[in-house]
Design an enzyme around this catalytic site. Structure first.
Site, short mmCIF file in Angstrom:
data_model
loop_
_atom_site.label_atom_id
_atom_site.label_comp_id
_atom_site.label_asym_id
_atom_site.label_seq_id
_atom_site.Cartn_x
_atom_site.Cartn_y
_atom_site.Cartn_z
N ASN A 1 39.81 52.71 4.61
CA ASN A 1 39.37 51.59 5.51
C ASN A 1 40.26 51.57 6.76
O ASN A 1 41.37 51.32 6.96
CB ASN A 1 39.96 50.23 4.67
N LYS B 1 43.88 51.97 5.88
CA LYS B 1 44.38 51.53 4.49
C LYS B 1 43.62 52.80 3.54
O LYS B 1 42.34 52.81 3.72
CB LYS B 1 43.85 50.00 4.04
N ARG C 1 34.90 52.10 4.12
CA ARG C 1 34.43 50.63 4.23
C ARG C 1 33.96 50.61 5.70
O ARG C 1 34.45 51.14 6.65
CB ARG C 1 35.68 49.49 4.38
N HIS D 1 32.38 40.06 5.06
CA HIS D 1 33.06 39.83 3.56
C HIS D 1 32.05 40.12 2.51
O HIS D 1 32.46 39.75 1.14
CB HIS D 1 33.54 38.66 3.59
N LEU E 1 39.36 33.47 1.62
CA LEU E 1 40.18 32.80 2.55
C LEU E 1 41.43 33.61 2.76
O LEU E 1 42.33 33.95 1.94
CB LEU E 1 40.67 31.55 1.98
N GLY F 1 40.65 36.48 7.55
CA GLY F 1 39.51 36.55 8.00
C GLY F 1 38.89 35.33 6.91
O GLY F 1 39.30 35.83 5.83
N ARG G 1 41.21 33.36 14.53
CA ARG G 1 39.91 33.22 15.20
C ARG G 1 39.70 31.53 15.06
O ARG G 1 39.67 30.91 13.82
CB ARG G 1 38.97 33.93 14.00
N ASP H 1 50.10 32.24 9.66
CA ASP H 1 50.43 32.59 8.32
C ASP H 1 50.43 31.29 7.59
O ASP H 1 51.32 30.46 8.02
CB ASP H 1 51.48 33.27 8.32
N MET H 2 49.48 31.26 6.49
CA MET H 2 49.44 29.72 5.94
C MET H 2 50.67 29.61 5.07
O MET H 2 50.92 28.17 5.08
CB MET H 2 48.17 29.95 4.88
N ILE I 1 44.81 33.25 0.75
CA ILE I 1 44.98 31.79 0.79
C ILE I 1 44.32 31.50 -0.38
O ILE I 1 44.92 30.55 -1.21
CB ILE I 1 44.36 31.32 2.10
N GLU J 1 38.72 44.12 -3.03
CA GLU J 1 37.67 44.72 -2.09
C GLU J 1 37.62 46.22 -2.33
O GLU J 1 36.74 46.99 -2.44
CB GLU J 1 38.01 44.45 -0.60
P1 ADP Z 1 43.61 39.97 4.86
O1 ADP Z 1 42.49 39.29 5.15
O2 ADP Z 1 44.56 40.42 6.07
O3 ADP Z 1 43.31 40.93 3.62
P2 ADP Z 1 45.02 38.31 2.81
O4 ADP Z 1 43.99 38.26 1.90
O5 ADP Z 1 46.20 39.03 2.36
O6 ADP Z 1 44.74 38.59 4.28
O7 ADP Z 1 45.46 36.77 3.26
C1 ADP Z 1 46.74 36.60 4.06
C2 ADP Z 1 46.87 34.85 4.00
O8 ADP Z 1 47.22 34.73 2.77
C3 ADP Z 1 47.97 34.69 5.24
O9 ADP Z 1 47.71 33.47 5.74
C4 ADP Z 1 49.23 34.34 3.95
O10 ADP Z 1 50.37 33.46 4.51
C5 ADP Z 1 48.18 33.66 2.91
N1 ADP Z 1 48.99 33.55 1.69
C6 ADP Z 1 49.68 34.53 0.85
N2 ADP Z 1 50.38 33.87 0.01
C7 ADP Z 1 50.44 32.51 -0.16
C8 ADP Z 1 50.71 31.33 -0.75
N3 ADP Z 1 51.55 31.53 -1.53
N4 ADP Z 1 50.77 30.13 -0.04
C9 ADP Z 1 49.87 29.96 0.97
N5 ADP Z 1 49.13 31.18 1.64
C10 ADP Z 1 49.52 32.27 1.25
#
Ligand code: ADP
Length: 397
Positions: free
Chosen positions: A9, A16, A88, A177, A206, A209, A238, A279-280, A328, A380
């Protein structure tokens, strides 16, 4: 030739890789970052152990892949040429409806689709060319983010624009996705012990992206991303949907096309709303310590998501479940609960205790009553490996 499956990827400055055995066990996971700088390195995770491999200065994708593959061979993670390599590829346009073995015609078509994804397809092709020169006799399969959504009906993929936009330039909704949404469909079908062709769901992916998809009897019927992965939900950086009149407005304010594009893609979403982070997990912590902008970012994220889940219901005649996935979706009880609270009228209700432990004691299920709600971790890379294997079986039929 070994029995190993390799997944590649290539992102704009990252790479990756995942190595799987023939029975789909993940053997190693590699992440190379900051390609093109003097500080590029790859982290290699294998059986819970992590190693760092320094990459040559200013490595491009070809050099980074060569160095990583050499290392994997030295460490006997790869022994001989892989059985198949799955790549990918972000955009397959209307040309590709499924994973496809790459030959010169396919590579040319991926190049042409690059007009629709200029940041992604060219780098995906670099990865393909690099692997072709390393393993010229190994089948290389392109797995497209858009392919799963090629079943969208025309009322879901057409924009209300003059016909020529679609006919001359291919302007339509494609959706992305797809690999993750297709994996979630498989997993939900397994959980429910039903054939995929009978399963209908709303899949909410979630991560950084974000997108939702309405899947009716195993086929994608609507999704929130469109011509590009910018449409739809609020994401890490975004904006998702905005009023198209915004472009004019910002141009009149003196912003260039490039700066508007940068704003919408890299400076908006959770980052833009919070002024703090994309970062959530950090946003939830900040909101808990009283940061109002962080709380608002979470509120807008959940409300937009709930609106889209509601909109997806218009494409379904029955619903087996709403599934949360991605970083998320899998890890944030707060986001799931807050989102579902907006959806009571549509018959969704979360069970707080099940939600808190991500449905782990209930086979992923977190609903109290009404429609099924599930937390299912996505995979994925595993799905790309599976699709690559299926594609070589198809091409040898
Ligand atoms: P990508 O799309 O880069 O593969 P991920 O699927 O790893 O990303 O998702 C990253 C998001 O998931 C970030 O916003 C991160 O903060 C959130 N996240 C991971 N663990 C938690 C958690 N315990 N609580 C809230 N959000 C989380």
């Amino acid at each position: 030739m070994s029995d190993t499956l390799l997944v590649v990827n290539c992102g704009s400055s990252s790479l990756k890789l995942a190595v799987f055995s023939r029975d789909m066990q993940r053997q190693a996971q590699i992440l190379a970052e900051r390609l093109g700088t003097s500080d590029s390195s790859a982290s290699i995770e294998r059986k819970g152990q992590r190693q760092t491999l320094q990459l040559p200065d200013n490595s491009d994708h070809q050099q980074a892949l060569t160095a990583v593959i050499e290392h994997l061979e030295q460490e006997a993670i790869l022994e001989g040429a892989p059985l198949v390599i799955g790549h990918r590829v972000v955009h397959g346009g209307e040309t590709f409806r499924e994973a496809t073995r790459i030959d010169q015609h396919v590579a040319d078509a991926i190049h042409r689709c690059g007009e629709l994804a200029p940041l992604h397809n060219p780098v995906n092709l670099n990865g393909i060319r690099a692997m072709q020169s390393l393993y010229p006799d190994t089948p290389q399969i392109a797995v497209f983010d858009t392919a799963f959504h090629q079943t969208l009906p025309d009322h879901a993929y057409l924009y209300a624009l003059p016909r020529r936009c679609y006919q001359d330039w291919g302007v339509r909704r494609y959706g992305f996705h797809g690999t993750s949404h297709a994996y979630i469909l498989r997993e939900l079908a397994k959980k429910l012990d039903k054939p995929r062709s009978n399963v209908s769901l709303i899949s909410a992916h979630l991560g950084n992206g974000c997108s939702v998809a309405a899947i009716e009897n195993g086929q994608s019927r609507d999704t929130s991303m469109g011509l590009t992965p910018l449409e739809g939900l609020v994401m890490g950086t975004r904006s998702g949907d905005v009023d198209p009149g915004l472009f004019d407005f910002l141009q009149r304010k003196g912003l260039s096309q490039d700066s508007i594009s940068r704003m919408l893609n890299q400076e908006s979403g959770l980052l833009g709303l919070s002024g703090k982070t994309n970062d959530m997990r950090s946003l939830v912590q900040a909101a808990d310590s009283g940061n109002r902008a962080a709380q608002e970012a979470i509120d807008v994220f959940c409300f937009r998501l709930a609106r889209y889940i509601g909109a997806m219901m218009a494409s379904l005649s029955h619903l087996d479940g709403l599934v949360f996935t991605g970083g998320i979706g899998e890890n944030s009880p707060r986001v799931r609960a807050k989102t579902v609270r907006h959806l009571r009228l549509l018959g969704f209700e979360v069970d707080d205790a099940k939600n808190e432990n991500h449905g782990q004691d209930n086979n992923g299920s977190i609903n109290a009553a009404g429609h099924g709600i599930y937390v299912i971790p996505t995979d994925e890379e595993g799905m790309i490996a599976r699709e690559a294997l299926e594609a070589i079986d198809r091409s040898s039929d």
